[in-house]
Write an enzyme that holds these catalytic residues in place. Structure first.
Site, PDB file in Angstrom:
ATOM      1  N   ASP A   1       0.802  -1.220   0.000  1.00 42.22           N
ATOM      2  CA  ASP A   1       0.000   0.000   0.000  1.00 42.22           C
ATOM      3  C   ASP A   1       0.844   1.284   0.000  1.00 42.22           C
ATOM      4  O   ASP A   1       0.385   2.319  -0.451  1.00 42.22           O
ATOM      5  CB  ASP A   1      -0.929   0.025   1.232  1.00 42.22           C
ATOM      6  CG  ASP A   1      -0.181  -0.200   2.545  1.00 42.22           C
ATOM      7  OD1 ASP A   1       1.050  -0.375   2.519  1.00 42.22           O
ATOM      8  OD2 ASP A   1      -0.822  -0.208   3.616  1.00 42.22           O
ATOM      9  N   HIS A   2       2.072   1.217   0.485  1.00 40.52           N
ATOM     10  CA  HIS A   2       2.844   2.449   0.662  1.00 40.52           C
ATOM     11  C   HIS A   2       3.506   2.926  -0.626  1.00 40.52           C
ATOM     12  O   HIS A   2       3.398   4.070  -1.011  1.00 40.52           O
ATOM     13  CB  HIS A   2       3.931   2.249   1.730  1.00 40.52           C
ATOM     14  CG  HIS A   2       3.427   2.399   3.127  1.00 40.52           C
ATOM     15  ND1 HIS A   2       2.481   1.567   3.669  1.00 40.52           N
ATOM     16  CD2 HIS A   2       3.727   3.292   4.100  1.00 40.52           C
ATOM     17  CE1 HIS A   2       2.228   1.944   4.916  1.00 40.52           C
ATOM     18  NE2 HIS A   2       2.977   2.994   5.198  1.00 40.52           N
TER      19      HIS A   2
ATOM     20  N   ASP B   1       3.720  -1.289  11.333  1.00 36.10           N
ATOM     21  CA  ASP B   1       3.363   0.089  11.003  1.00 36.10           C
ATOM     22  C   ASP B   1       2.767   0.699  12.257  1.00 36.10           C
ATOM     23  O   ASP B   1       1.985   0.058  12.958  1.00 36.10           O
ATOM     24  CB  ASP B   1       2.336   0.104   9.863  1.00 36.10           C
ATOM     25  CG  ASP B   1       2.149   1.506   9.327  1.00 36.10           C
ATOM     26  OD1 ASP B   1       2.681   1.802   8.238  1.00 36.10           O
ATOM     27  OD2 ASP B   1       1.483   2.315  10.000  1.00 36.10           O
TER      28      ASP B   1
ATOM     29  N   ARG C   1      -0.142  12.827  10.176  1.00 30.63           N
ATOM     30  CA  ARG C   1       1.170  13.401  10.489  1.00 30.63           C
ATOM     31  C   ARG C   1       1.442  14.598   9.588  1.00 30.63           C
ATOM     32  O   ARG C   1       1.207  14.524   8.383  1.00 30.63           O
ATOM     33  CB  ARG C   1       2.285  12.365  10.281  1.00 30.63           C
ATOM     34  CG  ARG C   1       2.208  11.284  11.320  1.00 30.63           C
ATOM     35  CD  ARG C   1       3.386  10.337  11.310  1.00 30.63           C
ATOM     36  NE  ARG C   1       3.241   9.464  12.454  1.00 30.63           N
ATOM     37  CZ  ARG C   1       3.473   8.165  12.473  1.00 30.63           C
ATOM     38  NH1 ARG C   1       3.920   7.560  11.392  1.00 30.63           N
ATOM     39  NH2 ARG C   1       3.298   7.464  13.571  1.00 30.63           N
TER      40      ARG C   1
ATOM     41  N   SER D   1       6.912   6.876  13.168  1.00 24.27           N
ATOM     42  CA  SER D   1       6.667   5.611  12.492  1.00 24.27           C
ATOM     43  C   SER D   1       7.424   4.444  13.120  1.00 24.27           C
ATOM     44  O   SER D   1       8.290   4.614  13.966  1.00 24.27           O
ATOM     45  CB  SER D   1       7.046   5.748  11.017  1.00 24.27           C
ATOM     46  OG  SER D   1       8.289   5.153  10.768  1.00 24.27           O
TER      47      SER D   1
ATOM     48  N   ARG E   1       9.252   2.452  11.277  1.00 24.83           N
ATOM     49  CA  ARG E   1      10.280   2.024  10.319  1.00 24.83           C
ATOM     50  C   ARG E   1      11.595   1.708  11.038  1.00 24.83           C
ATOM     51  O   ARG E   1      12.219   2.567  11.637  1.00 24.83           O
ATOM     52  CB  ARG E   1      10.465   3.079   9.216  1.00 24.83           C
ATOM     53  CG  ARG E   1      11.012   4.405   9.664  1.00 24.83           C
ATOM     54  CD  ARG E   1      10.948   5.437   8.541  1.00 24.83           C
ATOM     55  NE  ARG E   1       9.575   5.831   8.291  1.00 24.83           N
ATOM     56  CZ  ARG E   1       9.194   7.052   7.914  1.00 24.83           C
ATOM     57  NH1 ARG E   1      10.074   7.998   7.710  1.00 24.83           N
ATOM     58  NH2 ARG E   1       7.926   7.339   7.719  1.00 24.83           N
TER      59      ARG E   1
HETATM   60  C1  MIC Z   1       4.094   6.414   8.360  1.00 18.57           C
HETATM   61  O1  MIC Z   1       2.911   6.762   8.409  1.00 18.57           O
HETATM   62  O2  MIC Z   1       5.029   7.105   8.781  1.00 18.57           O
HETATM   63  C2  MIC Z   1       4.413   5.043   7.788  1.00 18.57           C
HETATM   64  C3  MIC Z   1       5.083   5.256   6.499  1.00 18.57           C
HETATM   65  O3  MIC Z   1       3.216   4.342   7.547  1.00 18.57           O
HETATM   66  C4  MIC Z   1       5.275   4.291   8.790  1.00 18.57           C
HETATM   67  C5  MIC Z   1       5.796   3.013   8.292  1.00 18.57           C
HETATM   68  C6  MIC Z   1       6.968   3.154   7.370  1.00 18.57           C
HETATM   69  O4  MIC Z   1       7.805   4.025   7.567  1.00 18.57           O
HETATM   70  O5  MIC Z   1       7.036   2.357   6.440  1.00 18.57           O
HETATM   71  C7  MIC Z   1       4.585   4.021  10.124  1.00 18.57           C
HETATM   72  O6  MIC Z   1       3.648   4.714  10.472  1.00 18.57           O
HETATM   73  O7  MIC Z   1       5.022   3.138  10.875  1.00 18.57           O
HETATM   74 FE1  SF4 Z   2       0.001   5.009   5.033  1.00 21.17          FE
HETATM   75 FE2  SF4 Z   2       1.291   5.628   7.290  1.00 21.17          FE
HETATM   76 FE3  SF4 Z   2      -0.085   7.476   5.931  1.00 21.17          FE
HETATM   77 FE4  SF4 Z   2      -1.392   5.585   7.177  1.00 21.17          FE
HETATM   78  S1  SF4 Z   2      -0.121   7.131   8.121  1.00 21.17           S
HETATM   79  S2  SF4 Z   2      -1.809   6.320   5.114  1.00 21.17           S
HETATM   80  S3  SF4 Z   2      -0.039   3.826   6.928  1.00 21.17           S
HETATM   81  S4  SF4 Z   2       1.752   6.391   5.235  1.00 21.17           S
END
Ligand code: MIC
Ligand code: SF4
Length: 645
Positions: free
Chosen positions: A64-65, A119, A380, A536, A538
């Site tokens: 999805d990302h 995630d 975010r 996140s 990550r």
């Molecule tokens: C995000 O919203 O920051 C992400 C991208 O979904 C991350 C995961 C990632 O960095 O792949 C998260 O929320 O954990």
């Molecule tokens: Fe995707 Fe993270 Fe954004 Fe949710 S917050 S839509 S999981 S990148």
């Protein structure tokens, strides 16, 4: 003893430990899910552990990302993930099926069960009464290999909801923004937020999921709602009534503290740049011009939300100055807005309807222009996350966003004449799982493209660290600051040597060079403030610094997932015993920590000398027994291998 909901679920899944706050507890896990941007590492790590098949009842691999496919790397990752799911016995949710949290809520979330997801927004599933926790990829891999999930028991805070929202103007997004305003991005560290009170019944599961999703921004371990008749209706409408159980706190159950929220008093709220807790009432911003509006993401892209947005846009045109982008959260949602004509209304008004993916939320396209104002239903708004360093990103409800798209500016929606339909929760969702490939007996081979590299592993902790200070930082440093995402960097998630070139690149372009130079001379140390590593899950924010030779991070406090990720990759997370000494440490100083193996082993403070100015100070490691073992051996992968071999 009367138990609250979180305690009930934890007790029924406990493998070791107890429920004493701060003490380790090991949990049996019912479901683990991964997404592509963290999943490639998680599945590579699962492969490295050397187990044939996942040992949890349900494992799901979502894509999805990263769906932009600007070159071979991204589709190669998808092919790898699909082959790994087949090989190791996981479900595979194909690209296009939707954002992991939204799809998981629709198709897999179950009250009373425990899910881990790679995630940070995994707590979305708490809207359906599931205890759902975000973790790093290696933690997920080890649990998929059959180990219990190791957690330090959080405190449980009750958030008591009374009254009813002033619909349709005020939404669940405004509730969680109000909570962020009160508690800030560190208000939830070490806590589970449990919701109760008579206001709960007025929220449907997708609204509850908006609130639990963004509990991640509070730094909480997770958030959870009771499982009641609304949960049953949702599961029935998803054709999964059999997954329902009732879940409520026992009378007389105890909480660490209680926060009261009167839903009727909540106003439409907005988080201003550059933090989700920088919250004000939208009234205060009325008249502020808006250049871009993004609707969707995992926080606010249910059918009900998009239906309301379509209602606002019906017969209108998006303001001339505004670009409106919409990501439906899942294929199911897409199907529904297509079926009831909403999609036509959105397109007719000039919305750019994108695929069901994270999209602009993680900077995968849809970057705002220089200095532009972007208002988003996402969770975010960290500086630069949108892909444009000087963009001003605001977070708001789908209603506030849609109104801004039409007016070209923020408006006081509560006191406006905006005509908004109040969509009802569907009696039946259109269920079609043809984009979810179930585990199969035919295992097949794993497919790895040339950008997919092995996971680097650290050597055991040396007895002395003599390393250079590479960077000194303030409070609330995010994982987006440490390891940026976005269209340029995300394609390297499966290639640590390549992605390590971007560590701290958004805030300090000299960091990588300094780290590379320090690496052969004892490596580096990072100095942080409070809540270091918020945001996140990550693990690249630990793995890439480890690859660059970072030995320790010394901070005032750490965010939960990032702290675990540091330990998982053998980087020592230390906290200042006297925070004032941080001011006497500068970039380029050499810090010497002698006898560190003993200090870690015995849980003693580490004595540190700043060789550049003679300053002596101490730091605590605060590691539990398992964490000490991990640090000593060089991280969770060598630890797990030592236990399984
Ligand atoms: C995000 O919203 O920051 C992400 C991208 O979904 C991350 C995961 C990632 O960095 O792949 C998260 O929320 O954990
Ligand atoms: Fe995707 Fe993270 Fe954004 Fe949710 S917050 S839509 S999981 S990148």
């Amino acid at each position: 003893m009367p138990l609250n909901i979180a305690e009930k679920i934890i007790q029924s899944h406990m493998v070791y430990g107890g429920m004493k706050v701060g003490e380790p507890v090991g949990l049996r896990v019912d479901e683990v899910y991964t997404q592509d941007a963290t999943g490639t590492m998680a599945w590579l790590q699962f492969e490295a552990i050397g187990i044939d098949t996942v040992r949890v009842p349900v494992a799901v691999s979502y894509v999805d990302h990263n769906m932009v496919q600007s070159n071979y790397m991204n589709p190669d990752d998808h092919a790898f993930l699909q082959s790994a799911a087949r090989r190791f016995g996981a479900y595979f949710s194909r690209p296009g099926n939707g954002i992991c949290h939204q799809v998981n809520l629709e198709r897999f979330a179950a009250p009373g069960k425990i899910a881990l997801g790679t995630d940070s927004h995994t707590p979305t599933n708490g809207g359906a009464g599931m205890l759902a926790i975000g973790v790093g990829g290696l933690d997920a891999a080890v649990v998929m290999g059959g180990a219990p999930f190791a957690l330090n028991m959080p405190m449980v805070t009750l958030i008591k909801l009374s009254g009813q929202l002033r619909r349709p103007y005020v939404t669940a997004m405004d509730v969680i923004l109000e909570i962020l305003r009160r508690l800030t991005v560190k208000g939830g560290v070490g806590r589970i937020f449990e919701y109760d009170g008579e206001g709960v019944a007025s929220l449907d599961v997708t609204e509850r999921a908006t609130i639990t999703n963004m509990g991640a921004e509070l730094g909480a371990t997770t958030s959870i709602f009771p499982s009641d008749n609304r949960t049953k209706e949702f599961l029935r409408a998803q054709g999964r009534e059999g997954d329902w159980i009732e879940l409520k706190a026992d009378d007389g159950s105890k909480y660490a503290d209680i926060i009261d929220i009167d839903l009727a008093a909540v106003e439409p709220m907005v988080a201003k740049p550059h933090s989700p807790d920088n919250v004000v009432s939208v009234r205060e911003l009325a008249g502020t011009k808006v250049d871009q509006v993004c609707i969707g993401g995992c926080t606010n892209s249910s059918y009900q939300s998009l239906r309301a947005v379509a209602g606002i846009l019906r017969g209108k045109t998006v303001a001339e100055r505004v670009n409106l982008l919409i990501n439906p959260g899942s294929r199911q949602v897409y199907d529904m807005i297509a079926g009831d004509g909403s999609l036509r209304e959105l397109a007719a008004a000039g919305a750019r309807v994108l695929e069901s993916s994270c999209g602009p939320c993680i900077g995968m396209g849809g970057a705002p222009g220089s200095g532009q104002v972007s208002v988003r239903t996402f969770n975010r708004n960290f500086e630069g996350r949108s892909g444009t360093k000087d963009a001003k990103v605001f977070l708001a409800s789908p209603i506030t966003c849609a109104a801004a798209a039409v007016a070209g500016e923020f408006s006081d929606v509560l006191n406006s004449s905006v005509n908004i339909p109040t969509p009802q929760e569907p009696d039946k969702y259109p269920v079609c799982d043809n984009m979810i490939i179930p585990p199969s007996a035919d295992k097949g081979a794993i497919i790895k493209g040339p950008n997919i590299r092995e996971v680097p592993v650290k050597s055991p902790l040396a007895d002395e660290i003599n390393a250079e200070v590479l960077i000194t930082l303030g409070d609330n440093i995010t994982t987006d600051d440490i390891m940026p995402a976005g269209a340029k960097v995300l394609p390297f998630r499966s290639n640590i040597p390549a992605i390590s070139e971007f560590v701290f690149s958004n805030i300090d372009s000299g960091f990588v060079k300094r780290a590379q130079e320090a690496r052969p001379h004892g490596g580096g140390i990072i100095i942080g403030g409070e809540n270091y590593g918020q945001g996140s899950s990550r693990e690249h924010a630990a793995l890439a610094p480890m690859y660059l030779g970072v030995q320790a991070v010394i901070a005032r406090s750490f965010a939960r997932i990032h702290r675990s990720n540091l330990i998982n990759f053998g980087i020592l997370p230390l906290t200042f015993e006297d925070a004032a000494v941080a001011a006497k440490i500068s970039v380029g100083d050499r810090l010497i920590i002698k006898g560190i193996r003993d200090s870690v082993q015995n849980g003693q403070p580490c004595a540190i000398e700043n060789a550049s100015n003679g300053l002596q100070f101490t730091c605590a490691s605060n590691l539990n027994e398992r964490e000490r073992e991990l640090i000593l051996i060089g991280g969770l992968l060598p630890y797990t291998k030592s236990k399984t071999s």
